[in-house]
Design an enzyme around this catalytic site. Sequence first.
Site, PDB file in Angstrom:
ATOM      1  N   ASP A 190     -11.908 -11.815   0.125  1.00 48.73           N
ATOM      2  CA  ASP A 190     -12.553 -12.542   1.199  1.00 48.73           C
ATOM      3  C   ASP A 190     -13.705 -13.359   0.617  1.00 48.73           C
ATOM      4  OD1 ASP A 190     -12.868 -12.185   4.456  1.00 48.73           O
ATOM      5  OD2 ASP A 190     -14.673 -12.869   3.416  1.00 48.73           O
ATOM      6  N   ALA A 191     -13.722 -14.663   0.901  1.00 53.60           N
ATOM      7  CA  ALA A 191     -14.694 -15.553   0.262  1.00 53.60           C
ATOM      8  C   ALA A 191     -16.135 -15.125   0.516  1.00 53.60           C
ATOM      9  CB  ALA A 191     -14.483 -16.983   0.753  1.00 53.60           C
ATOM     10  N   GLN A 200      -2.311 -13.193   8.179  1.00 51.29           N
ATOM     11  CA  GLN A 200      -1.753 -14.321   8.910  1.00 51.29           C
ATOM     12  C   GLN A 200      -0.235 -14.340   8.811  1.00 51.29           C
ATOM     13  OE1 GLN A 200      -3.862 -17.408   6.939  1.00 51.29           O
ATOM     14  NE2 GLN A 200      -3.198 -16.777   4.927  1.00 51.29           N
ATOM     15  N   HIS A 239      -5.328 -34.204  -0.019  1.00 53.65           N
ATOM     16  CA  HIS A 239      -5.880 -33.543  -1.202  1.00 53.65           C
ATOM     17  C   HIS A 239      -6.579 -34.508  -2.154  1.00 53.65           C
ATOM     18  CE1 HIS A 239      -3.169 -30.264   0.252  1.00 53.65           C
ATOM     19  NE2 HIS A 239      -4.277 -29.602   0.019  1.00 53.65           N
ATOM     20  N   ASP A 294     -12.026 -25.238   1.243  1.00 53.94           N
ATOM     21  CA  ASP A 294     -10.861 -25.718   1.998  1.00 53.94           C
ATOM     22  C   ASP A 294     -10.385 -24.601   2.922  1.00 53.94           C
ATOM     23  OD1 ASP A 294      -8.820 -27.297   2.833  1.00 53.94           O
ATOM     24  OD2 ASP A 294      -7.609 -27.120   1.027  1.00 53.94           O
ATOM     25  N   ASP A 317      -2.587 -22.839  -1.642  1.00 56.35           N
ATOM     26  CA  ASP A 317      -1.323 -23.539  -1.897  1.00 56.35           C
ATOM     27  C   ASP A 317      -1.344 -24.298  -3.226  1.00 56.35           C
ATOM     28  OD1 ASP A 317      -2.835 -25.817  -1.393  1.00 56.35           O
ATOM     29  OD2 ASP A 317      -2.179 -25.949   0.691  1.00 56.35           O
TER      30      ASP A 317
END
Lengths: 508, 534
Positions: free
Chosen positions: A352-353, A244, A274, A370, A298
Amino acid sequence: MKNSGDKAGSFQWLLLISVFIVATCGLIYELVAGTLASYLLGDSVTQFSTIIGTYLFAMGIGSYLSRFLNNNLLTWFITIELLVGMVGGFSAGILFILFEQIVYFRVILYSLVMATGILVGLELPLLMRILKDRVEFGDLVSKIFTFDYIGALFASLLFPLILIPYFGLLRTSFFFGFLNVVVAWIVAYRLKKDIKHYSSLKWSAIICLLCLGMGFVLSDKLTEFSESLTYPDKIVYTKSSPYQRIVITKSAIDWRLFLNGNLQFSSADEYRYHEALIHPGMSVIKNPKNVLVLGGGDGMAVREILKYPSVDSILLVDLDEAVTKLFRSNTALMSLNSHALLSSKLKVVNQDAFVWIRQQHKKFDFIVMDFPDPSNYSLGKLYSTTFYHEVKKILNPNGQLVIQSTSPFVARKSFWIINETLQHIGFLTKPYHCFVPSFGEWGFVLATNSNETHDAKLPRNLKFVSRETLPQLFVFPPDMDRVESSYNTLNNQVLVNTFEKEWADYTR
Amino acid sequence: MITRRNFMRQSLQAAVGTTLLTPAFNACTSEHIITGKVIGPNAALGHRLRDMKFESPTQSKSTDVLIVGGGVAALSAARVLKQNNVSFHLLELGTEAGGNSVAGKNHVTAYPWGAHYLPLPNHNDPELIAFLKEAGVIIGEANGLPVFQDYYLCFDPKERLYINNFWQDSLLPHEGISLAEREEIDRFTTLMHEYKIMKGRDGKDAFTIPIAMSSQDDVFLALDKISMHTFLIQHDFHSEALHWYVDYCCADDFGATSRDVSAWAGIHYFASRKGRAANASDDTLLTWPEGNNFLVKKLQAYCQDEIETNALVYGITIKDDGVEVLFFDAKENRTVSYHARQVILATPQYINNRIFPQGKTVSQSFQYAPWMIANITIGSSLSERKGEQIAWDNVIFGSQSLGYVNASHQYVGIATAEKVLTYYYPLTGSDTTSERRRAYERGYDDWKEIILKDLSKAHPNIAKEITNIDIWIWGHGMIRPAPGLIWGQEIREVAASVDQKIFKAHSDLSGISIFEEAFYQGHQAAKLCLKHRP
Ligand SMILES: Cc1cc2nc3c(=O)[nH]c(=O)nc-3n(C[C@H](O)[C@H](O)[C@H](O)COP(=O)(O)OP(=O)(O)OC[C@H]3O[C@@H](n4cnc5c(N)ncnc54)[C@H](O)[C@@H]3O)c2cc1C
């Protein structure tokens, strides 16, 4: 006699065709400006009418000014054609690059419209004066105007039906600028014996053509270049990872993170998002110990999780090393997440999840998903029954799972599809939502395996979630309330299809 | 905000303009290199059957049952023998078992060199269902229907068709097609659906898989005597788009156009698949990055120790006490004689003509379509035209190729720019011999040019995005069910076992070449073999 008559005939045709092309180009510039203005500034009725008004008025000025040009009319005419080609041709590109870049965008916009209008306004009067002594005047005036108006009709049909859908704005304006210059050159060539500086005009034309041609070919590159300019605030960081484009902007009031152009948070109100993401689930688990965060590189979610002293390990799985690294090393950003990514309780896995989760056995008390919104088929897989099955396998019997679930206001069906998908594979769900000013109404779904309930034990000093506000989050007003929906699987991807449609409808 | 930005992007990226000038522009930039070569198959070894120059055997071995060939049919037979504790040995010409269902692999993904999918299986063949359960493909049952492993069901989006400068969803042409043609296409699909639910006077399904379980009603068998093309004309189907679509389907399963396959086979394509799933729609299929090689590997698991590769069988003779099988062991460069009590002959009939001349040989009615397969590695993001995003199956209207399957489609992670596209190109000309010669005569660069020209229509800059193209030529890819083959006399005579010693198993004995038929032929032969154990 006959010979010269023929010559005059073909000359007249040349001129009429030029009029036709010049008229087409003129109207195209006007339409390009109108379209750009209405898309960039909104309110198309106002934009179109002010642009057209300005343009016509400027043409009037041009006609008026034409009387002050007296010598070397032909040279003037050709020079003006070259100028129109350049100004008109580059106008879309210039406007696009300058938008959001400068405060006085409107000033630039209307100046360009004025300039094009004046130049176009000069064309016809000049042409008629040139012709006055060359061809029999007779019905020439009527012919010229006929071709002028046909050109206008042609342009107004061509523009919406062919040019915008197939060429796009940038290429359209470069292309017509090019045409304009070509016309100027051809006329100059035909009349070269009457022109003093033919050779310098020729070279100017060649240079203009090269510039416009380059612009046409490089339109894509221009897009890339100017893409990073479409952010409202000052850009303080950009990086392209394999996955990205990461952009951080800063204004007087906040920091913003954009991934692929989509806003991830604004530092001014991210605490709302959050806190709402973490506390409704986390606070009802008895002594949560092991927590898994999927996405959320983040570190803001981790910051909230660390407010529970019972937690002894947090695993953060985020695809993009570039993001987690950034939020672990940049001082300004670290102060936003309270140095959460440096916590000794935290382990970061950059994988990668979906690929990662298929090899997991260890169980967690609280799992946070998330991920970015399901805006493409790759992301849609992370909201499928199959993925939720994998998550279910690693959730403790009394654990909680929370999923960011896009906006129940904008994408109401999508939101309820996520809820339905979780229920379909046997989760008990509790959907909720909150208001985040920079995002709008935002939704989450809490899912569990057991219907055992505990009183919420909230950490102190939260700014948004409190004992009083917590129950309200679970109340849906009628315009966001549950709708019948199907569930999302890898082999139907209903969520992505629904989501795309809902957001497109909203932003149309 | 979003409106504007999206608008800008779309309007700026409109693609048509680029194609006019970019090629010229790109020509000025650096030369892009595509690597690759013709990978297989190893034709040289197989072609030794032409002159039959082998030295006399230097070694002899014996076994109970010998399986000749190592394709799906052979492996399916092996599974049944194993489950019945019969000792056996298997000889395969290739470097690995799998036949037309072999696969390759590179740094991006695995990819098929041949077969790539299995439709949801019909319930007529309990053996197939049992195997799919053993293989973890069927993982349970719900509402009386099988539950399939989610990871193996083809993910959405499944297919798209490039037609009239646009990628539409579904392979049935509709974008820019006239109303009259669309109505004809609808009439056709309705008719095919009627055939799908039709039963014969014998109570059996008119069309099913395995073919052998289809109805013997004359009404349907008559359809095997005319071509699919004739059938379309007789039913007043003239739409060009529909004819293209039917030709595409015939090429997909038979490597031939509708003129060269029987109407029975053509309709079978549309009307025989009745499989259903508890967790997917009826038209979903099963697929893996490596294609049906996934299933091959699962079958191989039953006979790891019995498989011998690089073994070219060249002579089979029936003896009083069994069968003598001669083969060339390419690994050791020697010939070996095998003595077996029974043989399962799982090789195609054009091979059997040479290696088992004692048996019934086949005539010209057994025609095999040649195929070219290319695995194309894409290194940077694929340039696209307007319309749908990349799907599993991507077809270009009017092309000689069948388009490509995205081998990376079943990857669950976030898609990256790198992917492998498996490109299918059947040589569908009526004369298979000259088509075969043409397929072999074309060099790597000729093929590369054909591929680039075809794909550039739908992906304007693909030549710059490709990093590697590997190619595989199948000289005898698939049996063609020409009129009269499937329900004719010859195929039955050829399929018959010989002397209760030789049992035949190959998909060409069904008249069509699909996994289910190969699998069925295999276990049927094994069961016959078990029944006639000496
Ligand atoms: C390009 C292509 C795409 C296809 N796609 C599909 C698909 O998507 N789905 C589908 O169901 N089917 C597909 N098929 C059909 C496929 O052929 C069948 O699914 C199946 O693999 C056939 O198996 P088989 O055992 O009948 O034959 P084969 O695969 O032909 O097996 C015969 C075996 O015998 C070996 N052999 C031959 N001669 C000798 C010898 N003298 N000595 C020793 N061994 C020998 C061969 O090497 C081979 O391994 C495709 C076929 C091709 C060519």
